[in-house]
Design a protein around this motif. Structure first.
Motif, mmCIF file in Angstrom:
data_model
loop_
_atom_site.group_PDB
_atom_site.id
_atom_site.type_symbol
_atom_site.label_atom_id
_atom_site.label_comp_id
_atom_site.label_asym_id
_atom_site.label_seq_id
_atom_site.Cartn_x
_atom_site.Cartn_y
_atom_site.Cartn_z
ATOM 1 N N PHE A 33 4.876 24.339 25.075
ATOM 2 C CA PHE A 33 4.606 25.727 24.712
ATOM 3 C C PHE A 33 5.957 26.442 24.675
ATOM 4 O O PHE A 33 6.563 26.706 25.713
ATOM 5 C CB PHE A 33 3.650 26.369 25.720
ATOM 6 C CG PHE A 33 2.260 25.797 25.677
ATOM 7 C CD1 PHE A 33 1.260 26.410 24.932
ATOM 8 C CD2 PHE A 33 1.955 24.624 26.348
ATOM 9 C CE1 PHE A 33 -0.022 25.874 24.876
ATOM 10 C CE2 PHE A 33 0.678 24.076 26.300
ATOM 11 C CZ PHE A 33 -0.319 24.703 25.560
ATOM 12 N N LYS A 42 3.890 32.108 27.784
ATOM 13 C CA LYS A 42 3.826 30.642 27.656
ATOM 14 C C LYS A 42 2.901 30.035 28.715
ATOM 15 O O LYS A 42 2.039 29.210 28.395
ATOM 16 C CB LYS A 42 5.232 30.044 27.796
ATOM 17 C CG LYS A 42 6.238 30.535 26.796
ATOM 18 C CD LYS A 42 7.578 29.881 26.984
ATOM 19 C CE LYS A 42 8.142 30.100 28.382
ATOM 20 N NZ LYS A 42 8.370 31.521 28.696
ATOM 21 N N THR A 43 3.109 30.419 29.975
ATOM 22 C CA THR A 43 2.300 29.848 31.057
ATOM 23 C C THR A 43 0.828 30.217 30.872
ATOM 24 O O THR A 43 -0.066 29.394 31.104
ATOM 25 C CB THR A 43 2.816 30.353 32.414
ATOM 26 O OG1 THR A 43 4.217 30.037 32.535
ATOM 27 C CG2 THR A 43 2.067 29.704 33.557
ATOM 28 N N GLU A 45 -0.788 30.849 28.037
ATOM 29 C CA GLU A 45 -1.359 30.063 26.940
ATOM 30 C C GLU A 45 -1.553 28.611 27.351
ATOM 31 O O GLU A 45 -2.528 27.964 26.947
ATOM 32 C CB GLU A 45 -0.457 30.148 25.704
ATOM 33 C CG GLU A 45 -0.485 31.494 24.998
ATOM 34 C CD GLU A 45 -1.869 31.832 24.476
ATOM 35 O OE1 GLU A 45 -2.588 30.907 24.023
ATOM 36 O OE2 GLU A 45 -2.242 33.009 24.527
ATOM 37 N N MET A 46 -0.627 28.073 28.137
ATOM 38 C CA MET A 46 -0.765 26.698 28.606
ATOM 39 C C MET A 46 -2.015 26.546 29.473
ATOM 40 O O MET A 46 -2.769 25.572 29.352
ATOM 41 C CB MET A 46 0.484 26.279 29.387
ATOM 42 C CG MET A 46 0.426 24.863 29.930
ATOM 43 S SD MET A 46 1.938 24.352 30.791
ATOM 44 C CE MET A 46 1.846 25.410 32.246
ATOM 45 N N ASP A 114 5.079 23.441 34.682
ATOM 46 C CA ASP A 114 5.708 24.659 34.186
ATOM 47 C C ASP A 114 7.232 24.542 34.261
ATOM 48 O O ASP A 114 7.768 23.759 35.049
ATOM 49 C CB ASP A 114 5.227 25.844 35.025
ATOM 50 C CG ASP A 114 5.271 27.154 34.249
ATOM 51 O OD1 ASP A 114 5.572 27.122 33.048
ATOM 52 O OD2 ASP A 114 4.991 28.207 34.857
ATOM 53 N N GLU A 115 7.937 25.322 33.438
ATOM 54 C CA GLU A 115 9.401 25.445 33.497
ATOM 55 C C GLU A 115 10.096 24.083 33.339
ATOM 56 O O GLU A 115 10.701 23.552 34.259
ATOM 57 C CB GLU A 115 9.837 26.108 34.817
ATOM 58 C CG GLU A 115 9.144 27.425 35.113
ATOM 59 C CD GLU A 115 9.627 28.557 34.215
ATOM 60 O OE1 GLU A 115 10.430 28.292 33.313
ATOM 61 O OE2 GLU A 115 9.175 29.695 34.412
ATOM 62 N N TYR A 144 1.416 18.959 29.676
ATOM 63 C CA TYR A 144 1.627 20.260 29.058
ATOM 64 C C TYR A 144 2.766 20.934 29.810
ATOM 65 O O TYR A 144 2.784 20.929 31.047
ATOM 66 C CB TYR A 144 0.372 21.135 29.170
ATOM 67 C CG TYR A 144 -0.715 20.843 28.162
ATOM 68 C CD1 TYR A 144 -0.608 19.784 27.255
ATOM 69 C CD2 TYR A 144 -1.869 21.623 28.103
ATOM 70 C CE1 TYR A 144 -1.603 19.521 26.337
ATOM 71 C CE2 TYR A 144 -2.879 21.370 27.186
ATOM 72 C CZ TYR A 144 -2.744 20.313 26.311
ATOM 73 O OH TYR A 144 -3.732 20.049 25.403
ATOM 74 N N THR A 145 3.706 21.521 29.084
ATOM 75 C CA THR A 145 4.835 22.166 29.750
ATOM 76 C C THR A 145 5.282 23.388 28.949
ATOM 77 O O THR A 145 4.865 23.580 27.803
ATOM 78 C CB THR A 145 6.005 21.183 29.924
ATOM 79 O OG1 THR A 145 7.017 21.768 30.743
ATOM 80 C CG2 THR A 145 6.618 20.807 28.577
ATOM 81 N N THR A 146 6.144 24.194 29.570
ATOM 82 C CA THR A 146 6.659 25.405 28.922
ATOM 83 C C THR A 146 8.176 25.349 28.830
ATOM 84 O O THR A 146 8.841 24.733 29.661
ATOM 85 C CB THR A 146 6.251 26.664 29.708
ATOM 86 O OG1 THR A 146 6.819 26.597 31.027
ATOM 87 C CG2 THR A 146 4.741 26.773 29.819
ATOM 88 N N ASN A 148 11.701 27.793 27.157
ATOM 89 C CA ASN A 148 12.307 28.880 26.377
ATOM 90 C C ASN A 148 13.401 28.310 25.481
ATOM 91 O O ASN A 148 14.102 27.362 25.857
ATOM 92 C CB ASN A 148 12.892 29.951 27.299
ATOM 93 C CG ASN A 148 11.819 30.808 27.927
ATOM 94 O OD1 ASN A 148 10.781 31.073 27.316
ATOM 95 N ND2 ASN A 148 12.040 31.242 29.157
ATOM 96 N N VAL A 185 4.698 30.255 21.245
ATOM 97 C CA VAL A 185 4.034 31.413 21.837
ATOM 98 C C VAL A 185 4.885 32.631 21.490
ATOM 99 O O VAL A 185 6.010 32.772 21.982
ATOM 100 C CB VAL A 185 3.881 31.254 23.362
ATOM 101 C CG1 VAL A 185 3.133 32.446 23.941
ATOM 102 C CG2 VAL A 185 3.166 29.957 23.689
#
Length: 654
Positions: A33, A42-43, A45-46, A114-115, A144-146, A148, A185
């Motif tokens: 994401f 992002k988080t 939506e994930m 995440d991150e 699933y991950t986020t 930037n 996102v």
């Protein structure tokens, strides 16, 4: 009717796609994401996507999540099982991180991490979270991950140029390239700024500082464009792969291949990122090379470490790296480029003063002049890049006083001989005796004693052999003699110093070749496992003066088979070696995996798989293992693996 030959898929492309699909069959799928900055959602939506998968009956669990205190995000977390975090004590502080081993043990179908770009807590198996994710994917777990956009490695310098802030935590582009899906996102910058003012991104007392330093509207629009462009490039790649696999007619571009020239300067990091971005835009393969000239051994320790980091960065970003030996950088680069079908060469602008370019020549000018049909791109240094070349040891080292004394004595001897024979020969021939002395000193003692000899030779010649017998020079011809002596001495000493560089470089290469030859000879007569491991350990100690250890598989575990005297392995060392054995990858000291180990463990990769592990302990603590040392160690490991397979095959037949 279409010609069937034209519409037939390219067999090489089709084979590559089939092989890739087979490789991915047992590997987990990664979905990223992607956002252009923190706070776009992002988080959130994930988590929404995870709930949809859970409703489909998929086993979804949270491995690591950061809600930042957002109520709506925390509400979505409550509906999903969370794997407890691992607590680590570091310098008296309790830190929490993702428990990789717990996730592997539970083995859910889908895990949320995440991150992606963040650093793991000290003492973790990997220093970066994306490496944890890669290990999860390798075991068949979907992730699933986020992420930037400012954390993408190839865009690091572009983001720094836009925002004025250098992002330290980055993710290699290959991780994004291998993702099965990327979901952008997006949120309009005015809406994001409003969320910041309301304190929905950071806590309210930090919102104003964030807006002033990073979250200004101009930065947000630029970063948003970067994110959308990167996602669009990925869509183009997928479309191109689809068309090639199905032989859909289209305007196929000729294959491009980029070559970036690296050196020990921090500017090379910028070159690597620029080459990666160009390769992405052209859908081209790319390589990175360093030309090891005879003066390589004079690089400072810091320069060698920077060079190693540059090569590691290029390899991490997907380049094929190589270290080549050559007397001339430009000709070696062009020879490599022509042999490997390179269409573009990327090189940094020279950092040397202009006068040095006129005297010694410019690599950039030579490349451009001799490149022929190959395009050459010269990249300037960035705002924060240093404007000076890497430090090197001086070509002409400091001269001890005894060299000056010896030079003075030689001039005295030449003067005595000249006084005895000056009645029979002309002054011009006497000057040749002094010139011969200058050449001899330049050859044996170096530049500084040669210049010293030139000065006192002219003074002695002027005082004793030029009328009147004083230090006054009445004939301008002798000024030319004086200048000639200095020029000849300087040129000769430079040539001697360069010849010594060549000799030292040849000696290093000869030592490497001799060591490998000696090891092959030792392994050829070794008929037992003990003899093989002892031969390799002896050669490692001979060339590096390092201790080493060999661990071989026995009853589904690794055991220490042989080790250098004084090298004792503990359970932690065996655990790192076991990981390297199971994953067929280098781990431990000065690597990206379990780097806290005091040893580097190298798998012995044979034709049938990994047959053991070789561990080495560098003599210098906290130093780097250079590319040259890594190359030799890999060659040692490969030869040892072949020898061990030969012995094992012999035992099996018996």
């Amino acid at each position: 009717m279409a010609d069937p030959q034209v519409c037939r898929p390219d067999p090489d492309t089709l084979l590559a796609r089939v092989s890739d699909a087979e490789r991915q069959k047992h590997r987990g799928k990664l979905k990223i994401f992607l956002g252009y900055i923190a706070g776009v959602g992002k988080t959130y939506e994930m988590l929404r996507a995870a709930h949809l998968r859970r409703d489909e009956g998929v086993d979804v669990q949270i491995g690591y999540i950061e809600t930042h205190g957002r109520i709506e995000t925390e509400a979505l977390v409550k509906g999903l099982p969370v794997i407890p975090r691992k607590e680590v004590e570091y310098r008296g502080v309790r830190l929490e991180g993702m428990d990789l081993d717990a996730i592997l043990k539970i083995h859910p179908q889908l895990v949320l991490v995440d991150e992606l770009a963040h650093t793991t807590v000290p003492g973790s198996r990997h220093p970066k979270r994306y490496q944890d994710v890669e290990e999860l994917l390798a075991t068949g777990i979907d992730v699933y991950t986020t992420l930037n956009i400012q954390h993408v490695e190839s865009l690091n310098d572009v983001v720094a140029q836009i925002s004025g802030i250098v992002v330290r935590e980055t993710v290699p582009d290959r991780v994004i390239d291998e993702a099965a899906e990327i979901e952008v996102v997006d949120l309009a910058p005015p809406e994001l700024l409003q969320r910041l003012r309301e304190g929905k991104v950071y806590v309210p007392d930090m919102a104003r500082t964030a807006i002033e330093q990073f979250f200004n509207e101009g930065n947000l629009y630029a970063l948003r464009e970067l994110a959308l462009r990167r996602a669009a490039e990925r869509v183009d790649e997928q479309m191109l792969a689809y068309m090639q696999t199905r032989a859909i007619p289209g305007p196929w571009a000729a294959s491009e291949h980029l070559l970036v020239c690296l050196g020990p300067s921090p500017l090379s990091e910028r070159l690597v990122r620029t080459a990666r971005r160009q390769a992405d835009r052209m859908n081209a393969s790319w390589s990175a090379v360093y030309i090891e000239t005879p003066s390589h051994h004079r690089l400072s320790k810091e320069g060698k470490e920077q060079l190693w980091r540059n090569l590691q960065l290029a390899e991490k970003m997907g380049a094929t790296t190589a270290t080549l030996f050559g007397l001339n950088v430009a000709s070696t680069v062009l020879d490599y480029a022509r042999r490997h079908n390179v269409t573009r060469i990327v090189i940094g602008k020279t950092l040397r003063p202009r006068w040095q370019e006129y005297v010694f020549g410019s690599v950039v000018d030579q490349l451009i002049h001799n490149s022929g049909p190959i395009d050459v791109y010269v990249i300037s240094s960035g705002k924060g890049d240093p404007e000076k070349p890497a430090e090197m040891e001086p070509l002409l080292p400091a001269t001890p006083p005894k060299d000056y004394i010896a030079s003075f004595g030689l001039v005295v001897i030449v003067t005595i001989i000249g006084w005895l024979i000056h009645w029979f020969i002309s002054p011009t021939n006497l000057a040749m005796l002094y010139l011969l002395a200058v050449v001899g000193v330049a050859w044996r003692r170096g530049l500084r004693p040669a210049i010293f000899t030139s000065i006192i030779s002219v003074l002695a010649f002027d005082f004793f052999f030029v009328s009147p017998l004083t230090f006054r020079i009445t004939d301008t011809e002798y000024l030319i003699t004086f200048a000639g002596m200095i020029m000849v001495g300087s040129l000769t000493s430079f040539l001697v110093a360069r010849a010594k560089d060549y000799a030292d470089a040849a000696g290093i290469r000869e030592k490497e070749t001799g060591t490998l030859y000696a090891l092959s000879q030792d392994l050829a007569v070794a008929v037992t496992t003990d003899a093989i491991t002892k031969a390799v350990r002896n050669n490692i100690h001979e060339i590096f003066e390092w201790d080493s250890v060999f661990l071989l598989p026995k009853q589904n575990s690794l055991v220490v088979h042989s080790a250098s005297p004084g090298l004792v392995t503990d359970d932690d060392d065996v655990a790192v070696a076991t990981w390297a054995f199971q994953h067929a990858a280098v781990a431990g000291y000065d690597t990206d995996t379990l780097h806290g180990s005091r040893l580097r463990f190298i798998p012995l990769q044979g034709t049938q798989g990994v047959v053991g592990i070789m561990g080495v302990r560098p003599a210098e603590p906290n130093g780097v293992i250079t590319p040259e040392q890594s190359r030799i160690l890999t060659a040692f490991a490969n030869q040892a693996a072949v020898a061990l397979e030969r012995v094992n095959l012999t035992i099996t037949r018996k």
